[in-house]
Design a protein around this motif. Structure first.
Motif, PDB file in Angstrom:
ATOM      1  N   LYS A 352       0.832  -1.214   0.000  1.00 34.79           N
ATOM      2  CA  LYS A 352       0.000   0.000   0.000  1.00 34.79           C
ATOM      3  C   LYS A 352       0.863   1.259   0.000  1.00 34.79           C
ATOM      4  O   LYS A 352       0.548   2.238  -0.689  1.00 34.79           O
ATOM      5  CB  LYS A 352      -0.940  -0.014   1.198  1.00 34.79           C
ATOM      6  N   ASN A 355       2.231   1.783  -3.518  1.00 34.27           N
ATOM      7  CA  ASN A 355       1.218   2.340  -4.422  1.00 34.27           C
ATOM      8  C   ASN A 355       0.993   3.821  -4.156  1.00 34.27           C
ATOM      9  O   ASN A 355       0.781   4.609  -5.086  1.00 34.27           O
ATOM     10  CB  ASN A 355      -0.099   1.580  -4.271  1.00 34.27           C
ATOM     11  N   TYR A 407      -3.424  -7.188  -8.866  1.00 39.86           N
ATOM     12  CA  TYR A 407      -2.936  -5.927  -8.292  1.00 39.86           C
ATOM     13  C   TYR A 407      -2.803  -4.833  -9.348  1.00 39.86           C
ATOM     14  O   TYR A 407      -2.466  -3.702  -9.009  1.00 39.86           O
ATOM     15  CB  TYR A 407      -1.527  -6.132  -7.723  1.00 39.86           C
ATOM     16  N   TRP A 409      -2.773  -1.795 -11.683  1.00 39.16           N
ATOM     17  CA  TRP A 409      -3.311  -0.462 -11.402  1.00 39.16           C
ATOM     18  C   TRP A 409      -4.443  -0.091 -12.357  1.00 39.16           C
ATOM     19  O   TRP A 409      -5.175   0.854 -12.112  1.00 39.16           O
ATOM     20  CB  TRP A 409      -2.203   0.585 -11.539  1.00 39.16           C
ATOM     21  N   SER A 430      -9.764  -5.755 -10.240  1.00 35.47           N
ATOM     22  CA  SER A 430      -8.453  -5.129 -10.057  1.00 35.47           C
ATOM     23  C   SER A 430      -8.648  -3.668  -9.681  1.00 35.47           C
ATOM     24  O   SER A 430      -9.775  -3.181  -9.569  1.00 35.47           O
ATOM     25  CB  SER A 430      -7.637  -5.218 -11.351  1.00 35.47           C
ATOM     26  N   ASN A 431      -7.537  -2.963  -9.521  1.00 35.36           N
ATOM     27  CA  ASN A 431      -7.597  -1.523  -9.325  1.00 35.36           C
ATOM     28  C   ASN A 431      -7.946  -0.852 -10.651  1.00 35.36           C
ATOM     29  O   ASN A 431      -7.894  -1.474 -11.709  1.00 35.36           O
ATOM     30  CB  ASN A 431      -6.250  -1.012  -8.811  1.00 35.36           C
ATOM     31  N   GLU A 432      -8.292   0.419 -10.582  1.00 40.37           N
ATOM     32  CA  GLU A 432      -8.628   1.180 -11.791  1.00 40.37           C
ATOM     33  C   GLU A 432      -7.937   2.532 -11.746  1.00 40.37           C
ATOM     34  O   GLU A 432      -7.720   3.092 -10.658  1.00 40.37           O
ATOM     35  CB  GLU A 432     -10.141   1.404 -11.900  1.00 40.37           C
ATOM     36  N   ILE A 444      -5.232   6.320  -8.384  1.00 40.23           N
ATOM     37  CA  ILE A 444      -5.628   4.916  -8.518  1.00 40.23           C
ATOM     38  C   ILE A 444      -6.863   4.675  -7.661  1.00 40.23           C
ATOM     39  O   ILE A 444      -6.879   5.005  -6.475  1.00 40.23           O
ATOM     40  CB  ILE A 444      -4.505   3.970  -8.059  1.00 40.23           C
ATOM     41  N   LYS A 446      -8.438   2.318  -5.669  1.00 43.54           N
ATOM     42  CA  LYS A 446      -7.845   1.137  -5.037  1.00 43.54           C
ATOM     43  C   LYS A 446      -8.920   0.135  -4.607  1.00 43.54           C
ATOM     44  O   LYS A 446      -9.780   0.443  -3.791  1.00 43.54           O
ATOM     45  CB  LYS A 446      -7.003   1.577  -3.841  1.00 43.54           C
ATOM     46  N   LYS A 447      -8.836  -1.051  -5.190  1.00 40.42           N
ATOM     47  CA  LYS A 447      -9.784  -2.127  -4.869  1.00 40.42           C
ATOM     48  C   LYS A 447      -9.071  -3.355  -4.310  1.00 40.42           C
ATOM     49  O   LYS A 447      -9.601  -4.046  -3.439  1.00 40.42           O
ATOM     50  CB  LYS A 447     -10.580  -2.518  -6.119  1.00 40.42           C
ATOM     51  N   GLU A 449      -5.125  -4.103  -3.330  1.00 45.33           N
ATOM     52  CA  GLU A 449      -3.730  -3.676  -3.268  1.00 45.33           C
ATOM     53  C   GLU A 449      -2.817  -4.680  -2.584  1.00 45.33           C
ATOM     54  O   GLU A 449      -1.602  -4.561  -2.666  1.00 45.33           O
ATOM     55  CB  GLU A 449      -3.620  -2.372  -2.472  1.00 45.33           C
ATOM     56  N   GLU A 453      -6.467  -8.154   0.781  1.00 46.04           N
ATOM     57  CA  GLU A 453      -7.617  -7.698  -0.011  1.00 46.04           C
ATOM     58  C   GLU A 453      -7.923  -8.675  -1.140  1.00 46.04           C
ATOM     59  O   GLU A 453      -9.091  -8.896  -1.484  1.00 46.04           O
ATOM     60  CB  GLU A 453      -7.343  -6.295  -0.557  1.00 46.04           C
TER      61      GLU A 453
END
Length: 557
Positions: A352, A355, A407, A409, A430-432, A444, A446-447, A449, A453
């Motif tokens: 985290k 990121n 993971y 991004w 995933s993240n977006e 980002i 974050k969903k 990381e 999660e």
């Protein structure tokens, strides 16, 4: 004229190119049962009767090839191979008699056997499929070309037999003679048989030395076709006993479901997605003019981006090693899932923070959404990955649900990589990246990381699954972030695992077992009336080197 290329021996080059297809033969129910030592005798005798048809066709093809060869040394070498093949057939009878059985006096060749023998004899007769070999075969040179084509159709079968039996022999205890098929396995791992394989491959080189590049391409196609026919030959062997492969056929047809999860970076791809996004950012960044001005004030120049990305990468690598040192215990080898969870809580904090540095650096700012999607569409997935998911999702006989947990991004990159054909049905988690009018703000969304999660997403998906039938969860991953999901899945498969994943897993008592040997052990444990059980949190993960192994294990050939 073409001749051999810089890669060396033709057979070696072709085997390397098509070796993944050998996995589909190795993972057949026939060979898994054979390796386990509990293959039913009736099945094995039927196989030998089919193999006799095949080897007789090889002997006949050698005879035709000998007639086509124009060099006396080549003729003698082919004649020796034919004699060895006849001796091999004769040895079958003595091996079977040692068990107290006799080979069937009459046994009709089944369809896959006929297909291979017809293909082999047609090639040796100067035909390829429905077409004759280009040109007339009246001259000695043209006849030599047919001999080369014939060896190209035989060589892969011999190499495949050698490869499979050596893979099986490696699992056996040399001092244990209780394995009923040990003598058979040893015969195909013998120096004598390997000499036959090498001699056939050497002959292929000798007969091909003066061929054109187009004619060498014909041999490559014949080699590949022979591999496919041989896989079909092994897959067609009838198995009446309980088996552990392919996994999809063991599910209840109505209520059973396979829920398949996989990571994206270094599992589906050969490269980490962060490196791809970095490349896009640098390539599309504004250039600095001669007067020091920038053509686009909202973004760093490409030179500054390179420096920033390099610094972020170096800091990540340094702190990753520090984190690994702090969470890796130096004592205790028992499987300790609770301890591993505690260690990965610390690793989650590290991820985290890394990121957050990326966001604060601004390196993702200004990326164009359409450019990311184009990069995703041109992204090359690992060999066999796309084919596996395509076949899985097209199979109406398998009730399945597929999820990609990553993971990454940028979910757009993953969705674009899987945008073709039926792969739109994959669920991406995933993240977006955050966009304003299709331009990244650098933030980002974050969903997922961290390992914790990712594990929570994995558990949430499984909770929504219908639990009335026979369900299995399979997770395919390659990095530390996948470790908890891999262990909680019914079947955890590690793809070309990173040294750090193995290091951490070893310290907490996780066992890493090659998938094929694990299946053989499962087959050994399978007794009449029992069922094959796969259960999470066993502390065992199965390792593979290719998607072909996963494909063969779950779907078969």
């Amino acid at each position: 004229m073409g001749g051999l290329d810089v890669d060396g021996r033709l057979a070696t080059r072709f085997w390397t190119k098509f070796k993944n297809e050998s996995v589909f033969a190795l993972y057949t129910p026939f060979f898994v049962c054979l390796a386990s030592g509990n293959l039913e005798t009736a099945t094995f005798l039927h196989f030998i009767s089919q193999d006799v048809h095949l080897l007789n066709a090889f002997a006949q093809a050698y005879e035709l090839a000998e007639d086509c060869a124009d060099d006396e040394e080549d003729k003698n070498a082919i004649r020796k191979l034919r004699i060895r093949m006849k001796d091999k057939i004769k040895s079958f009878d003595s091996i079977v008699r040692d068990w107290g059985f006799e080979l069937p006096t009459e046994c009709t060749a089944n369809n896959p056997t006929v297909k291979y023998t017809d293909f082999l004899l047609a090639t040796a007769s100067g035909k390829i499929g429905e077409e004759k070999v280009p040109g007339k075969i009246a001259t000695p040179f043209e006849k030599t070309k047919v001999a080369a084509y014939t060896l190209g159709a035989i060589a892969p079968c011999l190499r495949l037999f050698s490869f499979i039996h050596k893979e099986i022999q490696a699992l056996l205890d040399p001092s244990d003679n209780s394995h009923i098929y040990k003598k058979w396995i040893d015969s195909y791992c013998s120096e004598n048989f390997e000499a036959s394989v090498m001699q056939a491959e050497d002959l292929l080189d000798a007969l091909s030395v003066s061929l054109t590049s187009e004619e060498l391409e014909v041999i490559e196609k014949l080699y590949h076709q022979a591999m496919g026919l041989e896989v079909d030959f092994f897959s067609s062997q009838p198995i009446a006993q309980q088996i552990v492969v392919p996994l999809s056929q063991l599910q209840e047809p109505v209520s059973g479901q396979l829920t398949i999860f996989c990571d994206f970076d270094l599992t589906c791809t050969a490269f980490d997605s962060s490196a791809i996004l970095a490349e896009i950012a640098i390539v599309t960044a504004p250039k600095v003019g001669p007067d020091g001005s920038q053509t686009h004030l909202t973004r760093m120049s490409s030179a500054d981006l390179k420096i920033k990305w390099s610094a972020l990468s170096a800091q990540y690598t340094e702190e990753f090693e520090q984190c690994m040192e702090s969470i890796t215990p130096h004592t205790g080898r028992e499987f300790n899932y609770e301890g591993l969870c505690e260690a990965l809580e610390q690793f989650s904090d590290f991820e985290k923070k890394a990121n957050l540095r990326v966001v604060q650096s601004g390196v993702l700012k200004g990326l164009n959404q359409e450019g990311i999607k184009r990069a995703g569409q041109s992204l090359i997935l690992q060999d066999g990955c796309r084919e596996f998911f395509t076949k899985l999702l097209k199979n109406e006989n398998i009730k399945t649900d597929v999820h990609v947990l990553s993971y990454c991004w940028c979910g757009d990159l993953i969705r674009s990589a899987f945008s073709s054909g039926d792969l739109n049905a994959l669920n991406i988690y995933s993240n977006e990246l955050s966009y304003e009018e299709s331009i990244s703000t650098g933030e980002i969304v974050k969903k997922v990381e961290s390992p914790m999660e990712k594990l929570q997403a994995f558990r949430n998906i499984l909770r929504k699954r219908n639990n009335d039938g026979q369900n299995l969860a399979i997770y395919v991953g390659a990095s530390i972030g996948d470790l908890l999901c891999l262990l909680e899945a019914d079947v955890g498969i590690v793809m070309c695992s990173s040294p750090s994943l193995r290091r951490l897993g070893d310290q907490f008592g996780v066992s890493f077992v090659p998938l094929f040997s694990g299946l053989v052990e499962k087959q050994k444990q399978l007794v009449e009336g029992s069922s094959s059980t796969w259960k999470g949190l066993s502390g065992i993960l199965y390792t593979v080197s290719s998607w072909a192994e996963i494909h063969a294990f779950i779907l078969g050939s």
